[in-house]
Motif scaffolding. Structure first.
Motif, mmCIF file in Angstrom:
data_model
loop_
_atom_site.group_PDB
_atom_site.id
_atom_site.type_symbol
_atom_site.label_atom_id
_atom_site.label_comp_id
_atom_site.label_asym_id
_atom_site.label_seq_id
_atom_site.Cartn_x
_atom_site.Cartn_y
_atom_site.Cartn_z
ATOM 1 N N ASP A 86 -4.705 11.202 6.478
ATOM 2 C CA ASP A 86 -3.643 11.828 6.837
ATOM 3 C C ASP A 86 -2.271 11.684 5.545
ATOM 4 O OD1 ASP A 86 -4.741 12.808 8.928
ATOM 5 O OD2 ASP A 86 -3.369 11.805 10.326
ATOM 6 N N ASN A 87 -2.513 10.662 5.119
ATOM 7 C CA ASN A 87 -1.734 10.327 3.752
ATOM 8 C C ASN A 87 -2.406 9.901 2.367
ATOM 9 O OD1 ASN A 87 0.956 9.990 5.428
ATOM 10 N ND2 ASN A 87 -0.701 8.722 6.581
ATOM 11 N N PRO A 88 -2.735 10.973 1.537
ATOM 12 C CA PRO A 88 -3.409 10.844 0.633
ATOM 13 C C PRO A 88 -2.529 9.921 -0.484
ATOM 14 C CG PRO A 88 -3.128 13.249 0.898
ATOM 15 C CD PRO A 88 -2.390 12.368 1.945
ATOM 16 N N GLY A 89 -1.391 9.864 -0.589
ATOM 17 C CA GLY A 89 -0.626 9.285 -1.451
ATOM 18 C C GLY A 89 -0.946 7.495 -1.109
ATOM 19 N N ARG A 90 -0.892 7.256 0.277
ATOM 20 C CA ARG A 90 -1.257 5.776 0.628
ATOM 21 C C ARG A 90 -2.537 5.710 0.370
ATOM 22 N NH1 ARG A 90 0.735 5.132 6.493
ATOM 23 N NH2 ARG A 90 2.653 5.778 5.566
ATOM 24 N N ARG A 91 -3.521 6.552 0.380
ATOM 25 C CA ARG A 91 -4.939 6.240 0.160
ATOM 26 C C ARG A 91 -4.933 5.923 -1.311
ATOM 27 N NH1 ARG A 91 -9.141 10.505 -0.195
ATOM 28 N NH2 ARG A 91 -11.183 9.095 -0.275
ATOM 29 N N LYS A 92 -4.326 6.645 -2.012
ATOM 30 C CA LYS A 92 -4.643 6.518 -3.644
ATOM 31 C C LYS A 92 -3.927 5.211 -4.192
ATOM 32 C CE LYS A 92 -3.273 8.701 -7.908
ATOM 33 N NZ LYS A 92 -1.834 9.370 -8.474
ATOM 34 N N GLN A 93 -2.814 4.700 -3.412
ATOM 35 C CA GLN A 93 -2.279 3.602 -3.766
ATOM 36 C C GLN A 93 -3.083 2.253 -3.512
ATOM 37 O OE1 GLN A 93 1.321 3.661 -1.558
ATOM 38 N NE2 GLN A 93 2.512 4.089 -3.503
ATOM 39 N N LEU A 94 -3.883 2.569 -2.221
ATOM 40 C CA LEU A 94 -4.626 1.519 -2.027
ATOM 41 C C LEU A 94 -6.112 1.209 -2.649
ATOM 42 C CD1 LEU A 94 -5.958 -0.616 0.105
ATOM 43 C CD2 LEU A 94 -6.896 1.185 1.500
ATOM 44 N N ILE A 95 -6.471 2.594 -3.143
ATOM 45 C CA ILE A 95 -7.653 2.561 -4.066
ATOM 46 C C ILE A 95 -7.089 1.863 -5.539
ATOM 47 C CG2 ILE A 95 -9.332 4.001 -5.500
ATOM 48 C CD1 ILE A 95 -9.733 3.660 -2.106
ATOM 49 N N GLU A 96 -6.134 2.332 -5.902
ATOM 50 C CA GLU A 96 -5.505 1.886 -7.006
ATOM 51 C C GLU A 96 -5.317 0.226 -7.197
ATOM 52 O OE1 GLU A 96 -2.096 4.053 -8.156
ATOM 53 O OE2 GLU A 96 -3.094 5.657 -8.654
ATOM 54 N N ALA A 97 -4.674 -0.246 -5.950
ATOM 55 C CA ALA A 97 -4.587 -1.818 -5.758
ATOM 56 C C ALA A 97 -6.037 -2.662 -5.845
ATOM 57 C CB ALA A 97 -3.905 -2.008 -4.327
ATOM 58 N N LEU A 98 -6.998 -1.910 -5.023
ATOM 59 C CA LEU A 98 -8.399 -2.411 -5.321
ATOM 60 C C LEU A 98 -8.959 -2.389 -6.780
ATOM 61 C CD1 LEU A 98 -9.909 -0.646 -2.104
ATOM 62 C CD2 LEU A 98 -8.821 -2.939 -2.347
ATOM 63 N N HIS A 99 -8.730 -1.360 -7.441
ATOM 64 C CA HIS A 99 -9.246 -1.364 -8.741
ATOM 65 C C HIS A 99 -8.139 -2.530 -9.714
ATOM 66 C CE1 HIS A 99 -12.434 1.369 -8.867
ATOM 67 N NE2 HIS A 99 -11.470 2.490 -8.205
ATOM 68 N N HIS A 100 -7.150 -2.491 -9.365
ATOM 69 C CA HIS A 100 -6.226 -3.539 -10.014
ATOM 70 C C HIS A 100 -6.770 -4.637 -9.865
ATOM 71 C CE1 HIS A 100 -2.895 -5.424 -11.652
ATOM 72 N NE2 HIS A 100 -2.436 -6.056 -10.631
ATOM 73 N N ARG A 101 -6.831 -5.156 -8.736
ATOM 74 C CA ARG A 101 -7.372 -6.636 -8.318
ATOM 75 C C ARG A 101 -8.707 -6.969 -9.124
ATOM 76 N NH1 ARG A 101 -6.549 -5.720 -2.209
ATOM 77 N NH2 ARG A 101 -4.589 -6.085 -2.139
ATOM 78 N N LEU A 102 -9.737 -5.901 -9.257
ATOM 79 C CA LEU A 102 -10.999 -6.171 -9.722
ATOM 80 C C LEU A 102 -10.681 -6.491 -11.306
ATOM 81 C CD1 LEU A 102 -12.950 -3.644 -7.638
ATOM 82 C CD2 LEU A 102 -12.812 -6.054 -7.690
ATOM 83 N N ARG A 103 -9.504 -5.739 -11.914
ATOM 84 C CA ARG A 103 -9.409 -5.592 -13.355
ATOM 85 C C ARG A 103 -8.907 -7.034 -13.471
ATOM 86 N NH1 ARG A 103 -7.625 -0.283 -12.694
ATOM 87 N NH2 ARG A 103 -5.333 -1.292 -12.586
ATOM 88 N N GLU A 104 -7.931 -7.560 -12.828
ATOM 89 C CA GLU A 104 -7.502 -8.814 -12.922
ATOM 90 C C GLU A 104 -8.654 -9.936 -12.956
ATOM 91 O OE1 GLU A 104 -4.141 -9.812 -13.508
ATOM 92 O OE2 GLU A 104 -4.255 -7.892 -13.960
ATOM 93 N N VAL A 105 -9.563 -9.861 -11.909
ATOM 94 C CA VAL A 105 -10.635 -10.740 -12.021
ATOM 95 C C VAL A 105 -11.413 -10.670 -13.033
ATOM 96 C CG1 VAL A 105 -12.954 -11.056 -10.710
ATOM 97 C CG2 VAL A 105 -10.841 -10.496 -9.275
ATOM 98 N N LYS A 106 -11.803 -9.618 -13.721
ATOM 99 C CA LYS A 106 -12.218 -9.445 -14.863
ATOM 100 C C LYS A 106 -11.519 -10.221 -16.216
ATOM 101 C CE LYS A 106 -14.849 -6.240 -17.832
ATOM 102 N NZ LYS A 106 -15.401 -5.036 -17.923
ATOM 103 N N LYS A 107 -10.152 -10.048 -16.158
ATOM 104 C CA LYS A 107 -9.384 -10.860 -17.065
ATOM 105 C C LYS A 107 -9.508 -12.147 -17.209
ATOM 106 C CE LYS A 107 -5.315 -7.696 -17.157
ATOM 107 N NZ LYS A 107 -3.917 -7.808 -16.990
#
Length: 133
Positions: A86-107
């Motif tokens: 129901d909240n595409p913006g919130r969903r987008k933020q969650l997906i972005e946060a998940l990808h951000h964490r994975l990029r930090e692991v890679k760093k």
């Protein structure tokens, strides 16, 4: 009788044992192993389990487990699923946060563990993409 044990009676290996559950929001009967296998596969668990002994700070492991915990809690809770749908913006933020964490692991990965960490990140990225779909 249920008399408490004195603290010094506990074996040393119990005091220094790794936490049984490192995946946040896991209020289920599933162990971390079972969740990792369900989300990433058995080979990912083998890699994670092998990397456990070489941890220095554990920050990368915590970030990876946070990604898995976020996916796990939403998959198990229809109210959270509905909220994200129901909240595409919130969903987008969650997906972005998940990808951000994975990029930090890679760093943070070191050259000696690059192959193993790359495999974990690839599997986790695939899990995030599947979750997003």
């Amino acid at each position: 009788m249920n008399a408490p044990l004195p603290l010094n009676a506990l074996p040393e290996h119990v005091e220094h044992a790794p936490r049984l559950r490192e995946i946040p929001y896991n209020y289920t009967s599933f162990s971390d192993r079972e969740i990792v296998i369900r989300l990433l596969g058995d080979d990912a668990w083998q890699i994670l389990d092998g990397l456990r002994s070489g941890r220095k700070t554990g920050r990368s492991a915590r970030m990876l487990y946070e990604v898995l915990g976020d996916i796990w809690v939403v998959q198990r809770n229809p109210f959270l699923q509905d909220d994200l749908l129901d909240n595409p913006g919130r969903r987008k933020q969650l997906i972005e946060a998940l990808h951000h964490r994975l990029r930090e692991v890679k760093k943070r990965m070191t050259l000696d563990l690059a192959d193993k960490v790359e495999k974990l990140i690839a599997k986790a990225t695939e899990a995030v993409e599947h979750f997003d779909a």
